[in-house]
Motif scaffolding. Structure first.
Motif, mmCIF file in Angstrom:
data_model
loop_
_atom_site.group_PDB
_atom_site.id
_atom_site.type_symbol
_atom_site.label_atom_id
_atom_site.label_comp_id
_atom_site.label_asym_id
_atom_site.label_seq_id
_atom_site.Cartn_x
_atom_site.Cartn_y
_atom_site.Cartn_z
ATOM 1 N N ARG B 113 -1.536 -98.122 44.893
ATOM 2 C CA ARG B 113 -1.164 -97.380 43.418
ATOM 3 C C ARG B 113 -0.541 -98.438 42.390
ATOM 4 N NH1 ARG B 113 4.018 -95.238 42.553
ATOM 5 N NH2 ARG B 113 5.147 -95.890 44.181
ATOM 6 N N VAL B 114 -1.165 -98.106 41.130
ATOM 7 C CA VAL B 114 -0.106 -99.025 40.127
ATOM 8 C C VAL B 114 0.756 -97.988 39.296
ATOM 9 C CG1 VAL B 114 -1.975 -100.681 40.227
ATOM 10 C CG2 VAL B 114 -2.434 -98.649 38.840
ATOM 11 N N GLY B 115 0.225 -96.584 39.026
ATOM 12 C CA GLY B 115 1.101 -95.899 38.228
ATOM 13 C C GLY B 115 2.464 -95.278 38.879
ATOM 14 N N ALA B 119 0.175 -89.927 40.336
ATOM 15 C CA ALA B 119 -0.300 -89.949 38.696
ATOM 16 C C ALA B 119 -1.669 -90.145 39.081
ATOM 17 C CB ALA B 119 0.420 -90.846 37.874
ATOM 18 N N GLY B 120 -2.073 -90.870 39.987
ATOM 19 C CA GLY B 120 -3.551 -91.019 40.144
ATOM 20 C C GLY B 120 -4.159 -92.211 39.584
ATOM 21 N N LYS B 123 -5.417 -99.405 41.713
ATOM 22 C CA LYS B 123 -6.457 -100.531 41.675
ATOM 23 C C LYS B 123 -7.008 -100.802 43.027
ATOM 24 C CE LYS B 123 -3.671 -104.732 42.582
ATOM 25 N NZ LYS B 123 -2.597 -105.349 42.240
ATOM 26 N N ARG B 124 -8.273 -101.369 42.789
ATOM 27 C CA ARG B 124 -9.027 -101.665 44.098
ATOM 28 C C ARG B 124 -8.411 -102.991 44.745
ATOM 29 N NH1 ARG B 124 -15.405 -102.666 44.699
ATOM 30 N NH2 ARG B 124 -15.396 -103.972 46.775
ATOM 31 N N ILE B 125 -8.134 -103.169 45.989
ATOM 32 C CA ILE B 125 -7.655 -104.353 46.676
ATOM 33 C C ILE B 125 -8.539 -104.743 47.702
ATOM 34 C CG2 ILE B 125 -5.165 -104.308 45.785
ATOM 35 C CD1 ILE B 125 -4.610 -103.249 48.497
ATOM 36 N N SER B 126 -8.357 -105.842 48.352
ATOM 37 C CA SER B 126 -9.189 -106.188 49.495
ATOM 38 C C SER B 126 -8.544 -105.739 50.968
ATOM 39 C CB SER B 126 -9.385 -107.649 49.688
ATOM 40 O OG SER B 126 -8.030 -108.324 50.018
ATOM 41 N N TRP B 127 -9.311 -105.584 52.108
ATOM 42 C CA TRP B 127 -8.753 -105.224 53.030
ATOM 43 C C TRP B 127 -7.580 -106.370 53.613
ATOM 44 C CZ3 TRP B 127 -8.355 -101.332 56.137
ATOM 45 C CH2 TRP B 127 -9.168 -100.282 55.979
ATOM 46 N N ALA B 488 0.169 -91.258 47.916
ATOM 47 C CA ALA B 488 0.599 -92.603 48.737
ATOM 48 C C ALA B 488 0.610 -93.702 48.157
ATOM 49 C CB ALA B 488 -0.704 -92.663 49.641
ATOM 50 N N ASP B 489 1.228 -94.810 48.701
ATOM 51 C CA ASP B 489 1.218 -96.046 47.845
ATOM 52 C C ASP B 489 -0.011 -96.928 47.889
ATOM 53 O OD1 ASP B 489 3.856 -95.506 46.753
ATOM 54 O OD2 ASP B 489 4.620 -95.763 48.824
#
Ligand code: SF4
Ligand code: SF4
Ligand code: SF4
Lengths: 263, 838
Positions: B113-115, B119-120, B123-127, B488-489
């Motif tokens: 989560r970035v916002g 809020a939807g 950002k995509r992160i790695s495993w 979720a975060d």
């Protein structure tokens, strides 16, 4: 009549959709259905024993997935018909599919020359659509008294069909039965309400059931001679249906737009 | 493209990819098509489809299935014809699962989560980043001596998944593990544990002659749905078995019954009590009932003889007359009497009960009354009756627990709220966290769990989940962007069950036990990973010992190699090929309770008799012996046998609570908590206070959907996507409501607007709204809203043909969280509402 609580369709419209005879039509005596057609060796048929049907719609999804039928298109569906007055209510389950008529009105109207795109196979009586010949005119959709057909936008030549897709409908799972495998809606049915086989073979399950029960067909007065038979659905041909006069509601996911959507 | 003119000449293409042994199932097939499944063909090319045996997970029934794969794509799911549970048939839901894999709103990558929460913005992160983040929190809490602040809350986690995932958290040191059972069937389970131990009952439709049903919609939905439902349909069709169904609503199950008996909501228990009264006053207990009563406890005195027991029951039910029950339930006394006689005298007959009976304030007592009715008629634990269920007993590898496992006391409701929360009180977990008196998790992991959608009081649940002070870090493990996942975060992209391994074990109605496995139909899409594999990675990062297995697949392999029977059949390789195995020589289990126990067992070293309960057990210490069996924590695990006046017997072994080996219909455990030890009619407080224009809101499930996890399946959503409220014409008319009108449903906690379905198929005085609908997330097919990070159609050519826009409503916005005071079951059927035309 319509119910006191304003369903959106008139009862007459609903009855057409259910495929029931209207009250004024007298019951036509059943033709000797086990008689063989001249060259037809096999007559594939389905008997639906509605007493064994719980209305679970497994058949609807089995068919949908088997053919990846587009949303809005339907080869197989179930009608739930609620009638009666509290607490004497009844819910009738009526699984529906193409009737594989012996006198198919859809074939009659198909305009393609020299071969009709939709035709009845002589060897086994299955009414099929040849996707490569279909021009997407949807005349057969109008002609079918059972609303069994829809336009499939994923099939056919887009130029030839003017982007309408081709007519599509139940073909008794030809690709399965040709390999000795029960149709998709049949093997999944939890009640074993759907029984498939060759009506011309007197030892088959369908022939025996037809013999024993003289089952109902939909819209017998249309003289289409269906190959789909219903056990436990006498209301379809009853002269009087007092419960349906008290209250009537038909539920089906086959919405008004299903058949007209791409035409 | 196949040529339709000469199609059948295609002949039998070599069916090399089929599953072995697709035998005919159809009793009346003579010269008909030989194959009932386990093979499939493409309708466009005629080529055989690859057939992979696995298991469904759409509902908790977990039927063995076959996935058909064409060019690496899952195209179809059918039943496995070799399964003794399903006998080759399947429901709509199970087949609709084909849509899970390719849901265009499926989550394919770990997301952070970035916002603002909810809020939807993601950002995509790695495993690696995702797991590091989780491991860091877990380490921090372990180092601080607060591993319990890592809370893991699941909705469904079964068999080997439960062992590896649950095992991981316990090995790490947290016992803060929640479930969702109280929202589902926990009440039924606890009531059974209090009476005969174990929590599943099996209804033996194969052998029964009469079915008496209180509030189960078994033909549309059930905890062991298809294995049970198809047997019932066959029994009705082939043997003329009659079923009588008590329900407020005319379900499809009621529709297929010989008779539907509409009953006022929450009063089934009174009807059952009156039936017991009829049985006792007319002497219908004589014979089988008397024999069975030997194995029951119905008095304080554990050594009471049968005449004493009969006298005690008679005295207890004396006032539960059919006339009394008629006034409460609206069911004519004559009908109650006739059905009581029919149930008592048709041998064997089966008493069926589920959520219609148990999701009420008096649900525990309703189920205990049902047990009492079965007991006094002897319609219990023998063929054709209500039986103690049997499942597969896998030998799983062990995952050692941490030396000290600590837990937050937030899973069992507020202090004093629930007497025996043996399956926890899911609906009170978020309120407990809000309250804070028993601490709050530092990390809350949701696995197959959607607290905002599945609990009552949706508005409050969302507020709590959004509040970063109450919930510092929320992790969602989910294949889909669900109604809670959005808050979720961190999201870990789980695999749908179509891409998982599991060793499965659900109840077998044939009373034998079927071993079966789930294996992936296709490789996980994107970077999705089964959480039961992910925990092995987390364990490595945290130095947690996961035992012998290296991954979940490995865990399943070891289970297959180590479990007697499966092992000899060929172990893992056999199971991958066939999917199912059962012991062909096994004798169906019945009458578990009346096996004499030899002296060598109950007089063995370490075994002692607890005089107060008559239980032979193995007390761990002098202290335990002094405290006695009932008062010693976890004593039920030490149960050996039951002393009865006529001998020492295996009895009904306890599970979860310290009941004796009798079928306890007089419960010292309930007495200790201030309840009547006898199964007792309890009026529902809210219903006692209803005004003249109040209605009872009741909920139900539809045959084509599971509670909250299937609306993303387009084939199922097309069948059922909106849920107008069922209301009887008389009730509607009094409020000026006509079919299709917009109506407002108002409860003590809120209001909602929906449409009316005015129907004769429901009792006056209630309004019924189904579950399943009204999602605000869960993807475009379910809610019309796409997951924020999935803007493409992902090859879903159906997208533009979705023709419905009405996604229905979710009744839980107006249903408060309200546990059954005895077992914690969420009371889905008790909410009092006002209904008005908008
Ligand atoms: S699968 Fe069988 S029981 Fe279910 S609706 Fe279809 S015909 Fe009826
Ligand atoms: S026979 Fe095949 S095509 Fe016809 S309704 Fe059944 S599943 Fe569909
Ligand atoms: S009953 Fe449940 S497990 Fe079985 S096929 Fe249906 S959804 Fe799947």
């Amino acid at each position: 009549m319509t119910t006191a609580f304003a369903p959106t369709m008139t009862r007459r419209q609903m009855l057409k959709r259910v495929g029931a005879a209207t009250a004024s039509v007298t019951v036509v005596a059943a033709a000797p259905i086990t008689a063989r057609a001249a060259k037809q060796e096999v007559r594939y048929a389905m008997v639906i024993d509605t007493r064994r049907c719980s209305g679970c719609q497994a058949c609807s999804v089995a068919c949908k997935a088997e053919f990846e039928v587009p949303l809005g298109g339907v080869r197989s569906w179930v009608e739930h018909i609620e009638v009666g007055k509290f607490p004497n209510v009844e819910r009738r389950m009526l699984p529906r599919l193409c009737n594989q008529c012996s006198e198919p009105p859809c074939v009659e109207v198909c305009p393609t020359e020299p071969d009709k795109a939709t035709f009845k196979r002589e060897e086994d009586g299955i009414v099929v659509v040849d996707d490569s010949l279909c021009i997407g005119c949807a005349k057969c959709l109008e002609a079918c008294p059972y609303d069994a057909r829809f336009m499939n936008p994923f099939k056919g030549d887009p130029v030839k069909t003017k982007g309408n897709g081709v007519a599509d409908k139940c073909d008794f799972c030809m690709h399965r039965i040709s390999q000795g495998l029960q149709p998709s809606c049949v093997n999944t049915c939890q009640g074993k309400a759907r029984i498939f086989g060759d009506l011309n073979d007197p030892t088959s399950a369908v022939a025996k059931l037809v013999e024993e029960f003289e089952p109902t067909v939909l819209l017998r007065e249309k003289k289409t001679k269906p190959s789909v038979f219903y056990i436990g659905a006498e209301y379809l041909e009853a002269k009087k249906d007092p419960k349906a006069d008290q209250y009537f509601r038909l539920d089906t996911h086959r919405n008004e737009r299903s058949s007209k959507r791409w035409s | 493209m196949l040529n339709r003119r000469n199609f059948l000449k295609l002949g039998a293409a070599a069916a090399t990819t089929t599953v072995a042994g697709g035998a005919s199932l159809n009793a009346h097939a003579v010269k008909d098509l030989p194959d009932w499944g386990n093979k499939g063909f493409s309708p466009t090319t005629g080529k055989p489809r690859q057939a992979i045996p696995s298991a469904c997970w759409q509902c908790v029934t977990r039927c063995a299935n076959i996935g058909y794969v064409e060019d690496g794509r899952l195209v179809k799911i059918e039943s496995n014809v070799n399964s003794i549970r399903t006998e080759g048939v399947m429901c709509a839901k199970g087949q609709g699962a084909v849509n899970h894999t390719y849901d265009p709103d499926r989550i394919l990558y770990p997301m952070q989560r970035v916002g603002e929460r909810g809020a939807g913005e993601w950002k995509r992160i790695s495993w690696d980043e995702a797991l590091d983040m989780i491991a860091a929190r877990m380490k921090k809490n372990r180092d601080a001596g607060t591993p319990e602040k890592v809370a893991f809350h699941y909705g469904r986690m079964k068999a080997s998944h439960s062992k590896t995932i649950g095992g991981f958290f316990k090995a790490y040191g947290t016992g803060s593990i929640g479930n969702h059972t109280a929202l589902c069937e926990g009440g039924k389970w606890t009531a059974q544990e209090l009476t005969w131990g174990g929590h599943y009952d099996n209804w033996d439709f194969d052998n029964t002659k009469f079915v008496l049903n209180f509030g189960s919609n078994v033909l549309e939905t059930h905890t062991n749905h298809i294995p049970t439902a198809h047997r019932l349909l066959w029994a009705m069709a082939e043997k003329g078995v009659e079923m009588v169904t008590f329900d407020v609503r005319f379900s499809n199950t009621a529709a297929k019954s010989k008779e539907w008996v509409p009953v006022k909501s929450g009063t089934d228990g009174a009807v059952i009590a009156a039936m017991i009264n009829v049985v006792m006053s007319e002497g219908l207990y004589k014979g089988d009932g008397e024999e069975f009563l030997k194995y029951t406890r119905v008095t304080e005195d554990v050594n009471a003889d049968v005449p004493t027991k009969i006298a005690a029951i008679k005295a207890h039910v004396k006032d539960y007359t059919p006339d009394w029950a008629e006034k409460l339930s609206g069911v004519p006394a004559s009908k109650i009497t006739a059905l009581a006689r029919k149930f008592a005298t048709t041998k064997p007959a089966v008493l069926v009960s589920y959520r219609g009976l148990v999701c009420h304030y008096n649900g525990n007592e309703g189920e205990r009354l049902a047990q009492l009715l079965c007991a006094v008629t002897g319609q219990m634990d023998k063929p054709g009756t209500r039986m103690k269920a049997v499942g597969a007993g896998w030998k799983f590898p062990k995952i050692p627990k941490a030396k000290k496992v600590k837990k937050l006391d937030i899973f069992d409701g507020f202090p004093g709220q629930v007497a025996y929360p043996t399956h926890h009180v899911a609906e009170m977990v978020l309120p407990m966290i809000k309250d804070g008196r028993n601490g709050r998790p530092d990390m809350y992991v949701m696995y197959c769990w959607t607290p905002t959608y599945a609990n009552g009081h949706v508005g409050e649940a969302i507020e709590i989940l959004k509040d970063e002070k109450l919930m510092p870090f929320v992790v969602s493990v989910d294949p889909f962007y669900g109604d809670s996942t959005m808050y979720a975060d961190l999201i870990l992209p789980d695999t749908p069950f179509t891409e998982r391994w599991t060793a499965e074990d659900m109840v077998d109605p044939a009373q034998i036990g079927e071993f079966y496995i789930r294996q992936p139909f296709t490789k996980p899409l994107g970077e999705a990973r089964d959480f039961s594999d992910v925990v092995f990675d987390l364990a490595k990062r945290l130095g947690v010992d996961m035992g012998e297995a290296k991954s979940h697949e490995d865990f399943v392999r070891l289970a297959c190699e180590n479990t007697p029977g499966v092992k000899e059949a060929g172990g893992f390789e056999y199971m991958k090929k066939h999917g199912v195995w059962h012991d062909k020589n096994a004798i169906p289990q019945q009458q578990v309770y009346n096996r004499p126990v030899p002296e060598s067992v109950y007089k063995a070293k370490g075994v002692a008799l607890d005089e107060a309960s008559g239980v032979y057990w193995k007390p761990a210490s002098e202290e335990d012996t002094k405290k006695g069996y009932v008062a010693t924590k976890g004593a039920y695990k030490k149960y050996v046998a039951q002393k009865m006046p006529h001998g020492v017997f295996s009895g009904f072994a306890p599970d979860k609570v310290n009941k004796s080996g009798y079928l306890e219909l007089w419960s010292p455990l309930l007495k200790a908590k201030g309840f009547n030890p006898f199964p007792t009619w309890m009026p529902i407080p809210e219903h006692q206070k209803m005004g003249p224009d109040d209605l009872i809101l009741t909920t139900f499930k539809h045959a084509t959907q599971t509670h909250s996890r299937t609306m993303n399946c387009k084939y199922l959503a097309e069948l059922y996507h909106t849920n107008p409220a069922w209301i009887n014409p008389e009730t509607a008319k009094a409020r000026g409501i006509y079919d299709g009108d917009r109506i407002k449903v108002t409860s003590a906690i809120g209001e909602m607007v929906t449409k009316a379905r005015v129907t004769e198929a429901i009792i006056p005085g209630v309004v019924a709204i189904s579950h399943h609908c009204g999602h605000w997330a869960y993807g475009r097919y379910a809610s019309g809203r796409r997951a924020p990070f999935t803007d493409e159609e992902r090859g879903d050519r159906d997208f533009k043909f979705k023709w419905w826009t009405d996604n229905g409503v979710h009744p839980n916005w107006v249903i408060p969280n309200a546990p059954d005071p005895i077992n914690g079951q969420q009371r889905w059927m008790d909410t009092v509402v006002k209904v008005t035309r908008v």
